[in-house]
Design a protein around this motif. Structure first.
Motif, mmCIF file in Angstrom:
data_model
loop_
_atom_site.group_PDB
_atom_site.id
_atom_site.type_symbol
_atom_site.label_atom_id
_atom_site.label_comp_id
_atom_site.label_asym_id
_atom_site.label_seq_id
_atom_site.Cartn_x
_atom_site.Cartn_y
_atom_site.Cartn_z
ATOM 1 N N LYS A 12 10.525 0.689 -4.701
ATOM 2 C CA LYS A 12 9.873 1.592 -3.729
ATOM 3 C C LYS A 12 11.182 2.791 -3.861
ATOM 4 C CE LYS A 12 5.916 -0.715 -3.724
ATOM 5 N NZ LYS A 12 5.361 -0.458 -4.983
ATOM 6 N N GLN A 14 10.907 5.784 -3.754
ATOM 7 C CA GLN A 14 10.766 7.428 -2.902
ATOM 8 C C GLN A 14 11.436 6.699 -1.800
ATOM 9 O OE1 GLN A 14 8.145 5.715 -4.352
ATOM 10 N NE2 GLN A 14 6.421 5.377 -2.956
ATOM 11 N N ARG A 15 11.773 5.320 -1.049
ATOM 12 C CA ARG A 15 11.682 5.158 0.503
ATOM 13 C C ARG A 15 12.954 4.157 -0.020
ATOM 14 N NH1 ARG A 15 6.322 1.798 2.374
ATOM 15 N NH2 ARG A 15 7.931 1.238 3.184
ATOM 16 N N ASP A 38 11.000 -3.937 3.461
ATOM 17 C CA ASP A 38 11.576 -2.439 3.933
ATOM 18 C C ASP A 38 13.454 -3.330 4.120
ATOM 19 O OD1 ASP A 38 9.456 -1.071 4.030
ATOM 20 O OD2 ASP A 38 9.645 -1.802 6.617
#
Length: 134
Positions: A12, A14-15, A38
């Motif tokens: 991801k 953007q994260r 994460d």
């Protein structure tokens, strides 16, 4: 005894993180699965390597280290690098490939197989279950 690892990683941008997941089967029956989310990550290929390493560790912990493995993933770059068909130039990816090769060396034989994404849907689903804020 046929042990198969199915893995998937998702980056991801953007994260700046990824989620990883997969499952292990023996003679066609699921015997384990794992996912994590994460994880700091900087590319799709890194996400795939992190998923591969995680699943190799799980197979080792489940006691399959002395056996033969078939490893299936839908990222052609990762599979091609693990089979030395494509060179790895990125330093970070080289380190991850080295970790994956080190883990794979614990097994008698590892056969890497690229599968189309359409054949890796279960690993994708496991990987995405806790990563719902995509």
């Amino acid at each position: 005894m046929s042990i198969v690892i199915h893995f998937d990683g998702s980056y991801k941008a953007q994260r700046g993180n990824c989620s990883c997941g997969g499952w292990i089967s023996r003679n066609g029956q699921e015997i384990g699965q794992l996912r994590t989310t994460d994880i700091a990550c900087s590319s799709p290929v890194e996400a795939e390597y992190r998923a591969l390493i995680m699943m190799l560790i799980l197979a080792d912990q489940m006691g399959f280290a002395s056996g033969e493995l078939e490893v299936r993933g839908d990222n052609q770059v990762c599979i091609s690098q693990m089979t030395n068909q494509v060179k790895c130039h990125d330093k970070k990816i080289k380190r991850l490939k080295g970790r994956a090769k080190l883990m794979a060396s614990r097994f008698r034989h590892v056969n890497y197989i690229w599968v189309p994404r359409s054949e890796n849907t279960k690993a994708d689903k496991i990987r995405s279950e806790e990563h719902t804020s995509e």
